[in-house]
Design a protein around this motif. Structure first.
Motif, PDB file in Angstrom:
ATOM      1  N   ILE A  72       0.873  -1.173   0.000  1.00 28.66           N
ATOM      2  CA  ILE A  72       0.000   0.000   0.000  1.00 28.66           C
ATOM      3  C   ILE A  72       0.911   1.224   0.000  1.00 28.66           C
ATOM      4  CG2 ILE A  72      -1.839   1.239   1.174  1.00 28.66           C
ATOM      5  CD1 ILE A  72      -2.426  -1.507   2.626  1.00 28.66           C
ATOM      6  N   ALA A  73       0.981   1.917  -1.114  1.00 28.12           N
ATOM      7  CA  ALA A  73       1.856   3.078  -1.242  1.00 28.12           C
ATOM      8  C   ALA A  73       1.191   4.309  -0.634  1.00 28.12           C
ATOM      9  CB  ALA A  73       2.172   3.343  -2.708  1.00 28.12           C
ATOM     10  N   THR A  74       1.957   5.068   0.121  1.00 25.79           N
ATOM     11  CA  THR A  74       1.500   6.350   0.631  1.00 25.79           C
ATOM     12  C   THR A  74       2.165   7.430  -0.217  1.00 25.79           C
ATOM     13  OG1 THR A  74       1.430   5.388   2.851  1.00 25.79           O
ATOM     14  CG2 THR A  74       1.255   7.783   2.694  1.00 25.79           C
ATOM     15  N   TYR A  75       1.385   8.312  -0.768  1.00 26.00           N
ATOM     16  CA  TYR A  75       1.868   9.350  -1.700  1.00 26.00           C
ATOM     17  C   TYR A  75       2.686   8.731  -2.842  1.00 26.00           C
ATOM     18  CZ  TYR A  75       0.544  12.590   1.984  1.00 26.00           C
ATOM     19  OH  TYR A  75      -0.157  13.283   2.938  1.00 26.00           O
ATOM     20  N   PRO A  76       2.077   7.852  -3.629  1.00 26.42           N
ATOM     21  CA  PRO A  76       2.827   7.191  -4.706  1.00 26.42           C
ATOM     22  C   PRO A  76       3.404   8.204  -5.697  1.00 26.42           C
ATOM     23  CG  PRO A  76       0.473   6.894  -5.014  1.00 26.42           C
ATOM     24  CD  PRO A  76       0.656   7.525  -3.669  1.00 26.42           C
ATOM     25  N   GLY A  77       4.648   7.958  -6.096  1.00 22.04           N
ATOM     26  CA  GLY A  77       5.319   8.806  -7.076  1.00 22.04           C
ATOM     27  C   GLY A  77       5.918  10.078  -6.510  1.00 22.04           C
ATOM     28  N   GLU A  78       5.691  10.352  -5.233  1.00 23.54           N
ATOM     29  CA  GLU A  78       6.233  11.558  -4.611  1.00 23.54           C
ATOM     30  C   GLU A  78       7.618  11.279  -4.017  1.00 23.54           C
ATOM     31  OE1 GLU A  78       4.809  14.586  -4.698  1.00 23.54           O
ATOM     32  OE2 GLU A  78       3.153  13.745  -5.858  1.00 23.54           O
ATOM     33  N   ASP A  79       8.386  12.327  -3.818  1.00 24.86           N
ATOM     34  CA  ASP A  79       9.718  12.212  -3.232  1.00 24.86           C
ATOM     35  C   ASP A  79       9.593  12.133  -1.710  1.00 24.86           C
ATOM     36  OD1 ASP A  79      12.455  12.198  -2.818  1.00 24.86           O
ATOM     37  OD2 ASP A  79      12.669  14.370  -3.045  1.00 24.86           O
ATOM     38  N   ILE A  80       9.242  10.949  -1.223  1.00 28.30           N
ATOM     39  CA  ILE A  80       9.121  10.715   0.214  1.00 28.30           C
ATOM     40  C   ILE A  80      10.170   9.691   0.628  1.00 28.30           C
ATOM     41  CG2 ILE A  80       6.670  11.334   0.263  1.00 28.30           C
ATOM     42  CD1 ILE A  80       6.081   8.299   0.445  1.00 28.30           C
ATOM     43  N   ASP A  81      10.324   9.495   1.915  1.00 32.40           N
ATOM     44  CA  ASP A  81      11.360   8.590   2.408  1.00 32.40           C
ATOM     45  C   ASP A  81      11.226   7.170   1.874  1.00 32.40           C
ATOM     46  OD1 ASP A  81      12.528  10.652   3.811  1.00 32.40           O
ATOM     47  OD2 ASP A  81      11.534  10.169   5.688  1.00 32.40           O
ATOM     48  N   ALA A  82      10.006   6.652   1.785  1.00 33.45           N
ATOM     49  CA  ALA A  82       9.815   5.283   1.290  1.00 33.45           C
ATOM     50  C   ALA A  82      10.274   5.171  -0.165  1.00 33.45           C
ATOM     51  CB  ALA A  82       8.358   4.858   1.427  1.00 33.45           C
ATOM     52  N   THR A  83       9.903   6.123  -0.993  1.00 33.35           N
ATOM     53  CA  THR A  83      10.307   6.111  -2.399  1.00 33.35           C
ATOM     54  C   THR A  83      11.826   6.165  -2.513  1.00 33.35           C
ATOM     55  OG1 THR A  83       8.265   7.275  -2.959  1.00 33.35           O
ATOM     56  CG2 THR A  83      10.016   7.271  -4.620  1.00 33.35           C
ATOM     57  N   ARG A  84      12.435   7.010  -1.711  1.00 33.99           N
ATOM     58  CA  ARG A  84      13.891   7.135  -1.735  1.00 33.99           C
ATOM     59  C   ARG A  84      14.568   5.866  -1.226  1.00 33.99           C
ATOM     60  NH1 ARG A  84      15.371  12.212   1.308  1.00 33.99           N
ATOM     61  NH2 ARG A  84      17.179  12.358  -0.051  1.00 33.99           N
ATOM     62  N   MET A  85      13.986   5.223  -0.221  1.00 28.80           N
ATOM     63  CA  MET A  85      14.532   3.982   0.310  1.00 28.80           C
ATOM     64  C   MET A  85      14.499   2.885  -0.753  1.00 28.80           C
ATOM     65  SD  MET A  85      13.121   1.516   3.371  1.00 28.80           S
ATOM     66  CE  MET A  85      11.873   0.801   2.305  1.00 28.80           C
ATOM     67  N   PHE A  86      13.346   2.731  -1.425  1.00 28.20           N
ATOM     68  CA  PHE A  86      13.240   1.705  -2.461  1.00 28.20           C
ATOM     69  C   PHE A  86      14.221   1.962  -3.600  1.00 28.20           C
ATOM     70  CE2 PHE A  86       8.745   1.028  -0.829  1.00 28.20           C
ATOM     71  CZ  PHE A  86       9.057  -0.164  -0.197  1.00 28.20           C
ATOM     72  N   ALA A  87      14.384   3.209  -3.999  1.00 26.57           N
ATOM     73  CA  ALA A  87      15.337   3.544  -5.067  1.00 26.57           C
ATOM     74  C   ALA A  87      16.755   3.185  -4.634  1.00 26.57           C
ATOM     75  CB  ALA A  87      15.226   5.017  -5.426  1.00 26.57           C
ATOM     76  N   ARG A  88      17.102   3.511  -3.408  1.00 23.22           N
ATOM     77  CA  ARG A  88      18.447   3.219  -2.895  1.00 23.22           C
ATOM     78  C   ARG A  88      18.699   1.712  -2.861  1.00 23.22           C
ATOM     79  NH1 ARG A  88      17.885   5.962   1.339  1.00 23.22           N
ATOM     80  NH2 ARG A  88      17.424   4.315   2.823  1.00 23.22           N
ATOM     81  N   LEU A  89      17.653   0.925  -2.563  1.00 20.19           N
ATOM     82  CA  LEU A  89      17.782  -0.532  -2.500  1.00 20.19           C
ATOM     83  C   LEU A  89      17.636  -1.201  -3.864  1.00 20.19           C
ATOM     84  CD1 LEU A  89      15.627  -1.221   0.688  1.00 20.19           C
ATOM     85  CD2 LEU A  89      18.126  -1.314   0.506  1.00 20.19           C
ATOM     86  N   GLY A  90      17.215  -0.429  -4.889  1.00 20.19           N
ATOM     87  CA  GLY A  90      16.968  -1.015  -6.209  1.00 20.19           C
ATOM     88  C   GLY A  90      15.785  -1.966  -6.184  1.00 20.19           C
ATOM     89  N   LEU A  91      14.777  -1.641  -5.397  1.00 23.41           N
ATOM     90  CA  LEU A  91      13.630  -2.514  -5.174  1.00 23.41           C
ATOM     91  C   LEU A  91      12.354  -1.822  -5.633  1.00 23.41           C
ATOM     92  CD1 LEU A  91      13.123  -5.258  -3.467  1.00 23.41           C
ATOM     93  CD2 LEU A  91      12.245  -3.694  -1.766  1.00 23.41           C
ATOM     94  N   THR A  92      11.501  -2.565  -6.326  1.00 20.36           N
ATOM     95  CA  THR A  92      10.197  -2.038  -6.739  1.00 20.36           C
ATOM     96  C   THR A  92       9.122  -2.779  -5.960  1.00 20.36           C
ATOM     97  OG1 THR A  92      11.015  -1.587  -8.969  1.00 20.36           O
ATOM     98  CG2 THR A  92       8.615  -1.682  -8.677  1.00 20.36           C
TER      99      THR A  92
END
Length: 103
Positions: free
Chosen positions: A45-65
């Protein structure tokens, strides 16, 4: 706001870790550490999908979708959706603490 790159002056107020939010009856509920690779296959369940939030940044850093099935623009709505067993989420511990106190 979490620290961002740029020419800013930052004053740290709190070290707020990211935590996994899981339904109370899930297989992960009793774990001390959530296996991050599970975000790729479990209903997310995404919170603020597509926004520059901590979760989005964490997934990008981990290379995880994450396997996004639902989304919300409100952290408390996300908490309620997780509590109802609709999926999992990751967010800041501070937000989770506030949600727990209000229940």
């Amino acid at each position: 706001m979490s620290r961002r790159e740029g020419n800013f002056q930052w004053l740290p107020l709190l070290n707020d870790p990211m935590v996994a939010w899981v339904p109370p009856d899930s297989i992960w509920a009793g774990m001390d550490v959530f296996p991050v690779e599970e975000f790729a296959s479990a209903s997310y369940i995404a919170t603020y999908p597509g926004e520059d939030i901590d979760a989005t940044r964490m997934f990008a850093r981990l290379g995880l979708t994450p396997h996004q099935c639902f989304s919300s623009t409100d952290s408390y709505a996300t908490c309620s959706m997780v509590g109802a067993g609709l999926g999992i989420n990751t967010n800041n511990a501070l937000v989770r603490g506030a949600w727990r106190r209000e229940r």
